[in-house]
Every structure is written in C-alpha cells, then in structure tokens.
Design an enzyme around this catalytic site. Structure first.
Site, short mmCIF file in Angstrom:
data_model
loop_
_atom_site.label_atom_id
_atom_site.label_comp_id
_atom_site.label_asym_id
_atom_site.label_seq_id
_atom_site.Cartn_x
_atom_site.Cartn_y
_atom_site.Cartn_z
N GLY A 1 0.50 -0.97 -0.39
CA GLY A 1 -0.30 0.48 -0.13
C GLY A 1 0.59 1.11 -0.34
O GLY A 1 0.32 2.58 -0.18
N ASP B 1 -5.28 1.93 10.49
CA ASP B 1 -6.38 1.54 11.12
C ASP B 1 -6.39 1.24 12.93
O ASP B 1 -6.32 2.07 13.50
CB ASP B 1 -6.69 0.42 9.90
CG ASP B 1 -8.59 -0.13 10.00
OD1 ASP B 1 -9.01 1.21 10.69
OD2 ASP B 1 -9.15 -0.62 9.28
N THR C 1 -0.40 -2.96 12.47
CA THR C 1 0.31 -3.03 11.64
C THR C 1 1.82 -2.53 11.88
O THR C 1 3.51 -2.87 11.98
CB THR C 1 -0.22 -2.94 10.25
OG1 THR C 1 -0.97 -3.73 9.41
CG2 THR C 1 1.05 -2.83 9.42
#
Ligand code: IMP
Ligand code: MG
Length: 173
Positions: free
Chosen positions: A42, A101, A105
C-alpha cells in the site's frame, strides 16, 4: 445495492500535503542520513512521491507485512513476509505507511524494527483513520486524518483493485 466510489482526497490535495510533509521531514532530518522504510504494498506510491520531494537523497528499503484474511477488516495477526535488507542498526529510520487503522500493523513493525537498534524510529503515515484504533501508535507525521470509511487509490486497494488510481476514494455501499 452495488457499491460506488466517492472522491475523498484529490490528487492535487495529496500532492500539496506530500510537499508539506517532505519539507518538514527534510528540516527535521538535516544531516541525519535518513532511511525510509516503506510497507508494501500500500505504501509504495506515497513513498515514491515523498522520497522525491525531500531536499536531499535518502536510502530506501521495504518490508512486506500481511494481516491474515482478505476482507476489509483486519484479523489481528500480523506477520512479516519480506524483511528489510539494508542494515538498520544506528540508522535514523522513518517508516512510511499508507493508512493506520487498528494500529496493529505499525505496532508490530515498531517492535520488529526496534530489535535492530536503529538510532531513531519514527512513523510517517498518509492517512490516520481513527475509529477502529485498537493500539495507540505514535504517529510522528500524518498527511490526513479521517474518522472512518474504507479508502482506495494512491496505493490503497480493495482486494487488489483500485490501487493505481491517482486520487483517493471512499467505497460507499
Ligand atoms: P491496521 O492499522 O493494523 O488495522 O492495518 C492497516 C493496514 O490495513 C494498512 O496498511 C492497509 O494495508 C490496510 N487498510 C486499513 N484501512 C484501509 C483502507 O481504508 N483501505 C485500504 N487498506 C486499508
Ligand atoms: Mg499498508
């Protein structure tokens, strides 16, 4: 009902904000020999733009992290499928991430990279998405803050779709 995409952040707004972040990072790391570590996949477009907007050349490396599951919700377990390849010890490291989010991670990656004993370890994320945060992670540079919503474009995907769109959209059901 079929889902559609709603424009949230235009390419112009992204470019302006990336330049601002790059100016701030350039100032903060003057004479510090910065290394950017991007999170695949991403973060690759954001990192490419940010790196070229800095005032001086920096080193670049990548990690590839996955959370199990393929849905739009994180499953909670993070594992590393590609580690950094450049030596990180005693380096000033800035992690470059697309969107935070739950925070799992980055929480995982901070712990992992800290094990390599960098001189400093900070985070630059393009989007801070607040609503589902489970772990507080220190975000040193933030491009945009949103409350919620699933975003695509500018590196962000939904099941590998929409990643290369130049603008950022929200998927609306
Ligand atoms: P978390 O902070 O551990 O929940 O995971 C963040 C990762 O989930 C990001 O690096 C993205 O890969 C993915 N992600 C979270 N929200 C979105 C979104 O809105 N669009 C696309 N990917 C997302
Ligand atoms: Mg990511």
């Amino acid at each position: 009902m079929a889902s559609h995409k709603k424009l949230i952040i235009s390419r112009e707004a992204i470019a302006t904000r990336v330049r601002e972040l790059a100016a701030q990072i350039s100032r903060d790391y003057t004479s510090k020999n910065l290394m950017l570590i991007g999170i695949l996949k991403g973060g690759f477009i954001f990192l490419a733009d940010l790196a070229r907007a800095l005032d001086y050349p920096v080193q670049v490396d990548f990690v590839r992290l996955r959370s199990y599951g393929a849905g739009t919700k994180t499953s909670g377990e993070v594992h590393i499928s590609k580690d950094v390849e450049l030596p990180v010890k005693d380096r000033h490291v800035l992690i470059v991430e697309d969107i935070v989010d739950a925070g799992l991670t980055l929480d995982f990656l901070l712990g992992h990279l800290a094990g390599y004993q960098p001189a400093s370890l900070k985070i630059c994320c393009l989007i801070d998405k607040k609503e589902r945060r489970q772990v507080e992670v220190p975000l040193d540079y933030v491009g945009f803050t949103i409350e919620k919503g699933f975003l695509v474009g500018y590196g962000l995907d939904s099941g590998e779709k929409f990643r290369t769109l130049p603008d950022i959209y929200e998927i609306v059901e």
